[in-house]
Design a protein around this motif. Structure first.
Motif, PDB file in Angstrom:
ATOM      1  N   PRO A   1      -0.097  -3.296  15.072  1.00 42.42           N
ATOM      2  CA  PRO A   1       1.046  -2.643  14.418  1.00 42.42           C
ATOM      3  C   PRO A   1       1.734  -3.491  13.362  1.00 42.42           C
ATOM      4  O   PRO A   1       2.237  -2.951  12.368  1.00 42.42           O
ATOM      5  N   ALA A   2       1.777  -4.811  13.542  1.00 45.88           N
ATOM      6  CA  ALA A   2       2.505  -5.653  12.587  1.00 45.88           C
ATOM      7  C   ALA A   2       1.959  -5.495  11.173  1.00 45.88           C
ATOM      8  O   ALA A   2       2.693  -5.658  10.189  1.00 45.88           O
ATOM      9  N   VAL A   3       0.672  -5.188  11.050  1.00 48.17           N
ATOM     10  CA  VAL A   3       0.061  -4.983   9.730  1.00 48.17           C
ATOM     11  C   VAL A   3      -0.069  -3.492   9.426  1.00 48.17           C
ATOM     12  O   VAL A   3       0.272  -3.034   8.336  1.00 48.17           O
ATOM     13  N   GLU A   4      -0.550  -2.734  10.392  1.00 46.52           N
ATOM     14  CA  GLU A   4      -0.844  -1.327  10.138  1.00 46.52           C
ATOM     15  C   GLU A   4       0.414  -0.505   9.915  1.00 46.52           C
ATOM     16  O   GLU A   4       0.388   0.483   9.172  1.00 46.52           O
ATOM     17  N   ASP A   5       1.528  -0.900  10.539  1.00 45.51           N
ATOM     18  CA  ASP A   5       2.746  -0.109  10.439  1.00 45.51           C
ATOM     19  C   ASP A   5       3.695  -0.637   9.365  1.00 45.51           C
ATOM     20  O   ASP A   5       4.919  -0.556   9.506  1.00 45.51           O
ATOM     21  N   ARG A   6       3.145  -1.182   8.303  1.00 43.42           N
ATOM     22  CA  ARG A   6       3.960  -1.584   7.169  1.00 43.42           C
ATOM     23  C   ARG A   6       3.483  -0.826   5.935  1.00 43.42           C
ATOM     24  O   ARG A   6       2.308  -0.453   5.832  1.00 43.42           O
ATOM     25  N   PHE A   7       4.402  -0.577   5.043  1.00 41.78           N
ATOM     26  CA  PHE A   7       4.038   0.028   3.768  1.00 41.78           C
ATOM     27  C   PHE A   7       3.646  -1.105   2.819  1.00 41.78           C
ATOM     28  O   PHE A   7       4.437  -2.022   2.576  1.00 41.78           O
ATOM     29  N   VAL A   8       2.435  -1.049   2.301  1.00 41.49           N
ATOM     30  CA  VAL A   8       1.899  -2.139   1.482  1.00 41.49           C
ATOM     31  C   VAL A   8       1.945  -1.749   0.010  1.00 41.49           C
ATOM     32  O   VAL A   8       1.529  -0.649  -0.370  1.00 41.49           O
ATOM     33  N   TRP A   9       2.448  -2.672  -0.798  1.00 39.92           N
ATOM     34  CA  TRP A   9       2.548  -2.457  -2.247  1.00 39.92           C
ATOM     35  C   TRP A   9       2.096  -3.758  -2.903  1.00 39.92           C
ATOM     36  O   TRP A   9       2.803  -4.754  -2.895  1.00 39.92           O
ATOM     37  N   GLY A  10       0.867  -3.763  -3.426  1.00 44.27           N
ATOM     38  CA  GLY A  10       0.349  -4.993  -3.999  1.00 44.27           C
ATOM     39  C   GLY A  10      -0.738  -4.716  -5.006  1.00 44.27           C
ATOM     40  O   GLY A  10      -0.774  -3.646  -5.632  1.00 44.27           O
ATOM     41  N   VAL A  11      -1.648  -5.662  -5.170  1.00 45.35           N
ATOM     42  CA  VAL A  11      -2.747  -5.514  -6.113  1.00 45.35           C
ATOM     43  C   VAL A  11      -4.008  -6.112  -5.506  1.00 45.35           C
ATOM     44  O   VAL A  11      -3.954  -6.936  -4.584  1.00 45.35           O
TER      45      VAL A  11
ATOM     46  N   LEU B   1     -10.134  13.881   9.116  1.00 43.46           N
ATOM     47  CA  LEU B   1     -11.137  13.363  10.045  1.00 43.46           C
ATOM     48  C   LEU B   1     -10.528  12.469  11.124  1.00 43.46           C
ATOM     49  O   LEU B   1     -11.248  11.977  11.984  1.00 43.46           O
ATOM     50  N   GLY B   2      -9.234  12.233  11.047  1.00 40.36           N
ATOM     51  CA  GLY B   2      -8.588  11.408  12.056  1.00 40.36           C
ATOM     52  C   GLY B   2      -8.072  10.086  11.558  1.00 40.36           C
ATOM     53  O   GLY B   2      -7.642   9.248  12.362  1.00 40.36           O
ATOM     54  N   GLY B   3      -8.127   9.840  10.240  1.00 39.11           N
ATOM     55  CA  GLY B   3      -7.626   8.584   9.696  1.00 39.11           C
ATOM     56  C   GLY B   3      -6.158   8.388  10.040  1.00 39.11           C
ATOM     57  O   GLY B   3      -5.341   9.286   9.820  1.00 39.11           O
ATOM     58  N   ARG B   4      -5.831   7.209  10.556  1.00 41.07           N
ATOM     59  CA  ARG B   4      -4.462   6.966  11.024  1.00 41.07           C
ATOM     60  C   ARG B   4      -3.614   6.259   9.974  1.00 41.07           C
ATOM     61  O   ARG B   4      -2.533   6.706   9.622  1.00 41.07           O
ATOM     62  N   ARG B   5      -4.073   5.118   9.501  1.00 39.56           N
ATOM     63  CA  ARG B   5      -3.382   4.406   8.431  1.00 39.56           C
ATOM     64  C   ARG B   5      -4.364   4.270   7.284  1.00 39.56           C
ATOM     65  O   ARG B   5      -5.501   3.791   7.474  1.00 39.56           O
ATOM     66  N   LEU B   6      -3.935   4.674   6.091  1.00 38.66           N
ATOM     67  CA  LEU B   6      -4.824   4.743   4.934  1.00 38.66           C
ATOM     68  C   LEU B   6      -4.192   4.002   3.766  1.00 38.66           C
ATOM     69  O   LEU B   6      -3.099   4.369   3.313  1.00 38.66           O
TER      70      LEU B   6
ATOM     71  N   THR C   1      -0.320   5.067   3.059  1.00 41.13           N
ATOM     72  CA  THR C   1       0.856   4.225   3.296  1.00 41.13           C
ATOM     73  C   THR C   1       0.669   2.824   2.716  1.00 41.13           C
ATOM     74  O   THR C   1       1.359   1.891   3.125  1.00 41.13           O
ATOM     75  N   GLY C   2      -0.229   2.673   1.786  1.00 45.32           N
ATOM     76  CA  GLY C   2      -0.403   1.390   1.129  1.00 45.32           C
ATOM     77  C   GLY C   2      -1.141   1.564  -0.178  1.00 45.32           C
ATOM     78  O   GLY C   2      -2.003   2.451  -0.308  1.00 45.32           O
TER      79      GLY C   2
END
Length: 819
Positions: A241-251, A454-459, A493-494
């Motif tokens: 969760p520490a990585v998957e449950d964050r909104f990522v904004w980068g390059v 298809l069931g993707g949780r965090r994309l 979410t990223g």
């Protein structure tokens, strides 16, 4: 990531005998006496040993088609139809590099019929990482002509089969699903060709036999054979969760571009070890400016591909990753190194070697605060899923705090990995140079929607922000916005756009172009948009992480016009999607203008509105009433907005949460700017005073006051910098030099190609100027690094001299090239 364009090999065979059996539309048994085989296009080295009928093996009769060749990157062998027609060139030229078109079968595919494709294959030599695939090319009419799409079948053969294997699929459902997911038009679909293909990441010998290719038409109620496609068993991956449950904004990028790495050869006297050591030495000449630039655009992460921790690499690779992590940590950027610690890229490495390298990497970097994730495999396909699944499980067992990621560049890969892995990244690039094959920015969101279904949780998505001289084009700024908001509306979410920086195309014609910044760091409009959107999305989009995606009719944009993509797919001109964040009594809406050319104002309807519900604009933090069950949004081309709909108390809580994040993001950026300004000798007192006042107001819940104080600080900072007589003249000279170098790069890219049609790079007058530009570039990167690390003391003479020399070269180049 983008790869070089594949080889296209097309077999031309005489027309098959007319099928007599009812329902049999195609029947290829390769029993013709004198079939003619030709290679019509090749843009990679390819050696054909045999491509034609062979009596060595046959599933029925006496012959089959033998495909025996050695190639680099890719091959596509046409199995049907047999035709004597001359191909037309899509781009390139017949007999040379390019993409070529046969009219093919032209068979209309009706949605009220099944189309059963079957064939037999005997694979004698292939590779697990370069499997044999079969697919069909379909055609539809578009505003620009006939648009064609290759769709692979799910079945892949990654190794010798030891006998004949039957490949059989019903095409109707498969094509409708896969084409829609890839952004293609599905109305008026025609089947053109059936083909065998293989894509390699290395030079590969492929030997296979194909026989009895048949296509049957069946009634919709006819019984179909069971799908015998073997699914790679995957372990049950734990969530992180520490990585998957964050909104990522980068390059997606690296710490040496833009920088000196593009023109100075790396020291390879000791192989890859020496090159890595050289890169470690060069990082200070580029990393500070790059990371500062990322922070100024509110980025929080950087993914670097290319392989830095191969199982067989030595200490220098680990030193390089350590240097990158340390540099990123100094600027508050999370870093995902390209680990490549499985057998995917080194089939000869043993699993014991891979695990040993994983253990070493985790021991050295697993506790580093800047580590985001492990980029384990770049673009695996279903045939290599077992390798990725094994490597992911092994690495996450050693390091349960950081996920081991892969990126999916095809619909087949999404179908394999989306239902299985907790966090999936997508890097589909649909923007092409040929208008009728250009699916547009919409296609990225189509793929996200498919993955979620298809069931993707965090994309996480790597939107296309680059172009290429052959098959890709750079998007417009509106198309960049459309990719972002379209994917956000479908559940992403990223965002990690590919890619951050250019290398000069005149220096190497194979280089991509049109990235977020040029080789000297001059921003594109898309990068400026990233900065504008970064603050708002990083503050508001976390509300969408873990939110329930509501049905499409939970909210809607009430706008009549439609937009048509290059391939002829019709779409609404505006889109609204609704989400229910956990633990909150409100709906969050993603509303976006789905066009790339027009501004629209339109009503947004919300289902299930309760008495007293209001709307909160999550960007401006302005609250306003609904008009019945709707409100009006006004958005520029491709632009979007996030809104919350609910009762005043719930909106007040959301407003406090989003405003609080805005305050933290801006205050943290200002703290970094103040630290840098102090190093320059600037009086930062007035700025720090505003920041302190903002933090104090935020602590009391006075969000408007806090945000206003921060805006005052952003205005005061450049004023204070300009008042610094020791620093500002150096800064001005550096920035003017940066801009002039950027203009020189554009001029050379337009005039110097080295292909004989413009100015070849080895022309004495051209070479004298490009050599001089290389030298000036080195001086620029070094001066920029000295300023950021040491301050302006003693740098003004060098800065003025560099600016003068660059302007002198620019004037000379414009006279010579007529630019």
């Amino acid at each position: 990531m983008p790869t070089t364009t594949r080889v296209l090999l097309l077999t031309l065979l005489p027309l098959a005998a007319t099928a007599q059996e009812p329902g049999l539309l195609v029947n290829e048994d390769f029993e013709a006496d004198t079939p003619r085989v030709q290679i019509h296009g090749s843009n990679q080295p390819c050696e054909v040993h045999l491509l034609g009928p062979s009596a060595e093996r046959a599933h029925s009769g006496k012959h089959s088609l033998k495909v025996d060749l050695t190639f680099l990157h890719g091959t596509d062998v046409m199995l049907s139809p047999r035709t004597d027609e001359t191909p037309g060139a899509e781009w390139g030229s017949v007999g040379g590099p390019g993409w070529f078109v046969f009219h093919g079968l032209g068979l209309p595919l009706r949605t009220d019929r099944h189309y059963l494709l079957s064939l037999y294959v005997w694979v004698e030599q292939a590779s697990p990482h370069n499997p044999v695939r079969f697919g069909v090319e379909t055609a539809t009419d578009s505003p620009y002509g006939v648009a064609r799409t290759q769709t692979p079948l799910p079945r892949e053969l990654p190794a010798a089969t030891g006998g004949w294997v039957k490949v059989e699929y019903e095409l109707t459902g498969l094509l409708l699903e896969r084409l829609e997911a890839a952004g293609a038009k599905v109305e008026g679909l025609r089947l053109d060709t059936i083909s065998l293909s293989c894509f390699a990441n290395t030079r590969l010998r492929l030997t296979a036999f194909v026989d009895d290719v048949q296509l049957r038409e069946l009634p919709l109620d006819a019984p179909l054979p069971a799908d015998e496609n073997p699914k790679t068993p995957a372990p049950e991956f734990r969530r992180i969760p520490a990585v998957e449950d964050r909104f990522v904004w980068g390059v997606y990028g690296d710490l040496y571009t833009p920088g000196p790495d593009w023109f100075t050869p790396l020291d390879r006297s000791e192989g890859q070890e020496g090159a890595r050591r050289d890169q470690v030495k060069r990082l200070p000449e580029s990393a500070d400016w790059i990371l500062l630039d990322l922070r100024r655009h509110y980025c929080d992460s950087l993914v670097q591909g290319g392989g830095m921790l191969f199982a067989t690499e030595g200490q220098a690779a680990r030193d390089y990753v350590k240097a990158c992590l340390d540099q990123c940590g100094e600027y508050g950027i999370s870093f995902a190194p390209s680990a490549y610690l499985t057998q995917h890229y080194i089939p000869d490495a043993t699993r014991e070697q891979c695990v040993s390298a994983m253990r070493t990497a985790v021991g050295q970097f697993g506790s580093h605060p800047a580590l985001l994730a492990w980029w384990l495999v770049d673009e695996p396909q279903p045939a290599t899923a077992a390798d990725y699944y094994w490597g992911k499980a092994a690495l996450e067992e050693l390091d349960p705090r950081h996920p081991a990621l892969c990126a999916c560049n095809s619909i087949s890969a999404i179908a394999e990995f989306a239902p299985t892995v907790p966090l999936l990244t997508l890097d589909l690039y649909p923007l092409g140079t040929v208008p009728k094959d250009d699916r547009g920015a919409w296609a990225v969101a189509d793929a996200v929607r498919y993955a979620r279904r298809l069931g993707g949780r965090r994309l996480w998505v790597l939107p296309q922000v680059f172009g290429h001289g052959g098959s890709w084009r750079a998007p417009s700024t509106a198309e960049v916005r459309l990719q972002l908001f379209g994917c956000l509306a479908e559940g992403a979410t990223g965002f990690l756009p590919y890619s951050y920086a250019d290398r000069p195309s005149w220096h190497n014609s194979a280089n991509e172009h049109g990235h977020l910044v040029d080789p000297y760091g001059n921003p594109t409009p898309a990068w400026e948009e990233m900065g504008r959107l970064g603050l708002h999305l990083r503050a508001a989009a976390p509300l969408l992480v873990g939110a329930e995606r509501l049905p499409d009719d939970a909210a809607g944009a009430r706008l009549g016009p439609t937009v048509v993509s290059g391939v002829g797919r019709v779409r609404p001109a505006a889109i609204t999607r609704a989400f229910a964040p956990p633990g909150r009594e409100l709906k969050v809406l993603v509303v976006h203008n789905n066009t790339t050319a027009y501004r629209y104002a339109f009503p947004v309807g919300v289902a299930g509105v309760k008495p007293g519900d209001r709307v909160l604009d999550l960007f401006s933090l302005r609250e306003f009433p609904l008009e019945g069950d709707a409100f009006v949004a006004s958005l520029g081309a491709g632009d979007g907005r996030l809104y919350a709909v609910g009762q005043p108390a719930a909106l007040a809580a959301a407003r406090a949460e989003v405003a609080g994040r805005q305050v933290v993001l801006q205050a943290d950026l200002l703290a970094l700017e103040v630290k840098l300004a102090r190093r320059m000798g600037t009086d930062t007192g007035p700025v720090e005073q505003s920041v302190a006042a903002a933090r104090g107001a935020a602590g009391k819940g006075a969000w408007e006051t806090a945000l206003a104080e921060l805006q005052t600080a952003f205005v005061r900072l450049p004023a204070q910098q300009r008042a610094n007589a020791a620093y500002w003249p150096v800064e001005e000279a550096v920035e003017r030099t940066r801009a002039e170098l950027g203009r020189l790069n554009v001029l050379l890219a337009a005039q110097v190609t080295g292909n004989g049609t413009d100015y070849p790079r080895d022309d004495p007058d051209v070479k004298a100027r490009t050599d001089r530009l290389v030298g000036l570039s080195g001086r620029f990167y070094k001066l920029q690094a000295q300023l950021l690390r040491q301050g302006p003391a003693g740098l003004l003479p060098a800065a003025i001299a560099l600016q003068s020399d660059v302007e002198d070269l620019a004037g000379s180049a414009r006279v010579f090239f007529g630019g």
